[in-house]
Design a protein around this motif. Structure first.
Motif, PDB file in Angstrom:
ATOM      1  N   ASP A  83       0.859  -1.178   0.000  1.00 36.55           N
ATOM      2  CA  ASP A  83       0.000   0.000   0.000  1.00 36.55           C
ATOM      3  C   ASP A  83       0.900   1.233   0.000  1.00 36.55           C
ATOM      4  OD1 ASP A  83      -2.325   1.510   0.096  1.00 36.55           O
ATOM      5  OD2 ASP A  83      -2.328   1.574   2.285  1.00 36.55           O
ATOM      6  N   LYS A  84       1.473   1.521  -1.166  1.00 40.96           N
ATOM      7  CA  LYS A  84       2.389   2.648  -1.301  1.00 40.96           C
ATOM      8  C   LYS A  84       1.841   3.636  -2.308  1.00 40.96           C
ATOM      9  CE  LYS A  84       6.981   0.894  -0.330  1.00 40.96           C
ATOM     10  NZ  LYS A  84       8.316   0.726  -0.886  1.00 40.96           N
ATOM     11  N   GLN A  85       2.252   4.887  -2.140  1.00 32.79           N
ATOM     12  CA  GLN A  85       1.898   5.918  -3.101  1.00 32.79           C
ATOM     13  C   GLN A  85       3.129   6.751  -3.418  1.00 32.79           C
ATOM     14  OE1 GLN A  85      -1.428   8.189  -1.527  1.00 32.79           O
ATOM     15  NE2 GLN A  85      -2.742   7.215  -3.052  1.00 32.79           N
ATOM     16  N   CYS A  86       3.187   7.246  -4.639  1.00 32.47           N
ATOM     17  CA  CYS A  86       4.266   8.147  -5.036  1.00 32.47           C
ATOM     18  C   CYS A  86       3.998   9.502  -4.393  1.00 32.47           C
ATOM     19  CB  CYS A  86       4.310   8.283  -6.555  1.00 32.47           C
ATOM     20  SG  CYS A  86       5.501   9.506  -7.135  1.00 32.47           S
ATOM     21  N   PRO A  87       4.969  10.060  -3.685  1.00 32.76           N
ATOM     22  CA  PRO A  87       4.747  11.352  -3.044  1.00 32.76           C
ATOM     23  C   PRO A  87       4.594  12.503  -4.040  1.00 32.76           C
ATOM     24  CG  PRO A  87       7.021  10.640  -2.737  1.00 32.76           C
ATOM     25  CD  PRO A  87       6.300   9.516  -3.406  1.00 32.76           C
ATOM     26  N   THR A  88       5.068  12.334  -5.253  1.00 28.99           N
ATOM     27  CA  THR A  88       4.990  13.407  -6.245  1.00 28.99           C
ATOM     28  C   THR A  88       3.635  13.449  -6.943  1.00 28.99           C
ATOM     29  OG1 THR A  88       7.357  13.213  -6.615  1.00 28.99           O
ATOM     30  CG2 THR A  88       6.101  14.404  -8.279  1.00 28.99           C
ATOM     31  N   TYR A  93       0.813   1.975  -5.931  1.00 26.89           N
ATOM     32  CA  TYR A  93       1.364   0.748  -6.495  1.00 26.89           C
ATOM     33  C   TYR A  93       0.234  -0.138  -7.003  1.00 26.89           C
ATOM     34  CZ  TYR A  93       4.415  -3.210  -7.252  1.00 26.89           C
ATOM     35  OH  TYR A  93       5.112  -4.232  -7.844  1.00 26.89           O
ATOM     36  N   GLN A  94      -0.900  -0.090  -6.347  1.00 25.88           N
ATOM     37  CA  GLN A  94      -2.074  -0.839  -6.800  1.00 25.88           C
ATOM     38  C   GLN A  94      -2.467  -0.389  -8.210  1.00 25.88           C
ATOM     39  OE1 GLN A  94      -3.864  -3.403  -5.361  1.00 25.88           O
ATOM     40  NE2 GLN A  94      -5.118  -3.468  -7.204  1.00 25.88           N
ATOM     41  N   GLN A  95      -2.431   0.923  -8.460  1.00 26.74           N
ATOM     42  CA  GLN A  95      -2.759   1.413  -9.800  1.00 26.74           C
ATOM     43  C   GLN A  95      -1.753   0.899 -10.827  1.00 26.74           C
ATOM     44  OE1 GLN A  95      -2.974   5.550  -8.355  1.00 26.74           O
ATOM     45  NE2 GLN A  95      -4.807   5.742  -9.634  1.00 26.74           N
ATOM     46  N   PHE A  96      -0.482   0.886 -10.453  1.00 21.46           N
ATOM     47  CA  PHE A  96       0.538   0.340 -11.348  1.00 21.46           C
ATOM     48  C   PHE A  96       0.253  -1.124 -11.641  1.00 21.46           C
ATOM     49  CE2 PHE A  96       4.456  -2.243 -11.408  1.00 21.46           C
ATOM     50  CZ  PHE A  96       4.856  -1.961 -12.698  1.00 21.46           C
ATOM     51  N   ALA A  97      -0.100  -1.889 -10.595  1.00 21.34           N
ATOM     52  CA  ALA A  97      -0.389  -3.308 -10.762  1.00 21.34           C
ATOM     53  C   ALA A  97      -1.559  -3.522 -11.716  1.00 21.34           C
ATOM     54  CB  ALA A  97      -0.676  -3.951  -9.407  1.00 21.34           C
ATOM     55  N   GLU A  98      -2.536  -2.610 -11.687  1.00 18.88           N
ATOM     56  CA  GLU A  98      -3.725  -2.763 -12.531  1.00 18.88           C
ATOM     57  C   GLU A  98      -3.507  -2.269 -13.956  1.00 18.88           C
ATOM     58  OE1 GLU A  98      -6.667  -0.648 -10.321  1.00 18.88           O
ATOM     59  OE2 GLU A  98      -6.805  -2.200  -8.782  1.00 18.88           O
ATOM     60  N   THR A  99      -2.704  -1.227 -14.133  1.00 19.78           N
ATOM     61  CA  THR A  99      -2.559  -0.623 -15.460  1.00 19.78           C
ATOM     62  C   THR A  99      -1.252  -0.949 -16.152  1.00 19.78           C
ATOM     63  OG1 THR A  99      -1.530   1.405 -14.619  1.00 19.78           O
ATOM     64  CG2 THR A  99      -3.952   1.352 -14.741  1.00 19.78           C
ATOM     65  N   ARG A 101       1.323   0.850 -15.804  1.00 21.24           N
ATOM     66  CA  ARG A 101       1.956   2.146 -16.060  1.00 21.24           C
ATOM     67  C   ARG A 101       2.225   2.847 -14.743  1.00 21.24           C
ATOM     68  NH1 ARG A 101      -2.613   3.952 -19.939  1.00 21.24           N
ATOM     69  NH2 ARG A 101      -2.500   2.211 -21.371  1.00 21.24           N
ATOM     70  N   LEU A 102       3.292   3.643 -14.746  1.00 22.29           N
ATOM     71  CA  LEU A 102       3.607   4.471 -13.588  1.00 22.29           C
ATOM     72  C   LEU A 102       3.099   5.884 -13.845  1.00 22.29           C
ATOM     73  CD1 LEU A 102       7.206   3.168 -12.899  1.00 22.29           C
ATOM     74  CD2 LEU A 102       5.156   2.684 -11.581  1.00 22.29           C
ATOM     75  N   GLY A 103       2.884   6.642 -12.769  1.00 23.03           N
ATOM     76  CA  GLY A 103       2.326   7.977 -12.905  1.00 23.03           C
ATOM     77  C   GLY A 103       3.332   9.032 -13.318  1.00 23.03           C
ATOM     78  N   CYS A 104       4.577   8.932 -12.844  1.00 18.37           N
ATOM     79  CA  CYS A 104       5.595   9.929 -13.169  1.00 18.37           C
ATOM     80  C   CYS A 104       6.979   9.306 -13.005  1.00 18.37           C
ATOM     81  CB  CYS A 104       5.450  11.161 -12.271  1.00 18.37           C
ATOM     82  SG  CYS A 104       5.956  10.903 -10.549  1.00 18.37           S
ATOM     83  N   ASP A 105       8.009  10.087 -13.317  1.00 22.31           N
ATOM     84  CA  ASP A 105       9.362   9.548 -13.218  1.00 22.31           C
ATOM     85  C   ASP A 105       9.773   9.277 -11.775  1.00 22.31           C
ATOM     86  OD1 ASP A 105       9.397  12.300 -12.701  1.00 22.31           O
ATOM     87  OD2 ASP A 105      11.454  12.525 -13.401  1.00 22.31           O
ATOM     88  N   ARG A 106       9.168   9.933 -10.816  1.00 20.82           N
ATOM     89  CA  ARG A 106       9.497   9.717  -9.393  1.00 20.82           C
ATOM     90  C   ARG A 106       8.921   8.400  -8.866  1.00 20.82           C
ATOM     91  NH1 ARG A 106      13.257  13.568  -7.735  1.00 20.82           N
ATOM     92  NH2 ARG A 106      12.708  15.490  -8.759  1.00 20.82           N
ATOM     93  N   CYS A 107       7.964   7.833  -9.580  1.00 19.35           N
ATOM     94  CA  CYS A 107       7.397   6.541  -9.176  1.00 19.35           C
ATOM     95  C   CYS A 107       8.473   5.457  -9.141  1.00 19.35           C
ATOM     96  CB  CYS A 107       6.272   6.122 -10.118  1.00 19.35           C
ATOM     97  SG  CYS A 107       4.744   7.057  -9.964  1.00 19.35           S
ATOM     98  N   TYR A 108       9.471   5.583 -10.024  1.00 21.42           N
ATOM     99  CA  TYR A 108      10.549   4.593 -10.045  1.00 21.42           C
ATOM    100  C   TYR A 108      11.284   4.564  -8.705  1.00 21.42           C
ATOM    101  CZ  TYR A 108       9.905   4.038 -15.045  1.00 21.42           C
ATOM    102  OH  TYR A 108       9.379   3.762 -16.271  1.00 21.42           O
ATOM    103  N   GLN A 109      11.447   5.729  -8.093  1.00 21.51           N
ATOM    104  CA  GLN A 109      12.097   5.789  -6.789  1.00 21.51           C
ATOM    105  C   GLN A 109      11.136   5.352  -5.688  1.00 21.51           C
ATOM    106  OE1 GLN A 109      13.256   9.901  -6.949  1.00 21.51           O
ATOM    107  NE2 GLN A 109      15.349   9.376  -7.563  1.00 21.51           N
ATOM    108  N   ALA A 110       9.887   5.810  -5.773  1.00 23.01           N
ATOM    109  CA  ALA A 110       8.903   5.488  -4.735  1.00 23.01           C
ATOM    110  C   ALA A 110       8.639   3.984  -4.657  1.00 23.01           C
ATOM    111  CB  ALA A 110       7.598   6.238  -5.000  1.00 23.01           C
ATOM    112  N   PHE A 111       8.605   3.325  -5.808  1.00 25.88           N
ATOM    113  CA  PHE A 111       8.308   1.897  -5.849  1.00 25.88           C
ATOM    114  C   PHE A 111       9.554   1.059  -6.163  1.00 25.88           C
ATOM    115  CE2 PHE A 111       4.268   3.797  -7.726  1.00 25.88           C
ATOM    116  CZ  PHE A 111       3.674   3.957  -6.494  1.00 25.88           C
TER     117      PHE A 111
END
Length: 191
Positions: A83-88, A93-99, A101-111
């Motif tokens: 249950d993680k979210q990108c701070p930016t 992570y649930q959305q990434f698992a479903e789609t 796709r990541l939301g932004c370039d900072r998602c790579y660091q967050a996840f």
């Protein structure tokens, strides 16, 4: 007798099984090196069991990623998802698992902790070195290795891990000596 009308303008090819519906599935089978082509309608292909691998239901990257990250193709959770979210961007992570796709370039660091094993499973490694030209490839790879070792040595010195730094220094010296020897043998080996 098989009805094999060619799809050349005015007449569509008919299914070779039922001979009534238009063929929309082309199957190729190779037996003992001999190739056999069959043209079937969707219904006949489904009845023969040849349609199960086709793209109905839709097979997407989400299915592949979902299988790798703990979701089955219907999107149901097969394993707990962090249950993680990108701070930016706020993407979860649930959305990434479903789609897929990541939301932004900072998602790579967050996840990062979750993505690293996934990338390793998909690509076999988490490091990308790019392609190297054959002619000068050994020199480039040698330089990259030396740069990596020098960076590790600097980091070890900064952390006051002097034994590690000495080990990296020795590896650098060994590589440099081997490179000088290989260059000398290549120069003497060519006529």
């Amino acid at each position: 007798m098989e009805n094999t009308h060619e799809a050349r303008g005015d007449r569509a090819q008919l299914c070779q099984r039922c001979e009534t519906r238009p063929a929309s599935v082309h199957m190729t089978t190779v037996v003992n090196g001999e190739k056999f082509d069959r043209y079937l309608c969707e219904e006949c292909a489904r009845q023969e069991g040849a349609y199960h691998f086709m793209l109905a239901p839709q097979f997407t990257i989400q299915h592949v990623l979902g299988g790798l990250i703990g979701l089955n193709p219907s999107g149901q959770r097969a394993a707990p998802i962090p249950d993680k979210q990108c701070p930016t961007c706020g993407y979860s992570y649930q959305q990434f698992a479903e789609t897929g796709r990541l939301g932004c370039d900072r998602c790579y660091q967050a996840f990062g902790n979750e993505l690293e094993p996934l990338v390793k499973r998909l690509h076999g490694s988490v490091e990308h070195h790019g392609k190297v030209p054959r002619r000068s490839g050994q020199d480039i790879l040698h330089q990259r290795t030396l740069e990596d070792l020098r960076a590790k040595m600097r980091e070890a010195i900064a952390q006051e891990a002097f034994e590690d730094a000495a080990r990296f220094r020795d590896q650098i010296r060994t590589l440099e000596e081997q490179h000088v020897e290989s260059q000398g043998s290549q120069d003497h080996g060519t006529v």
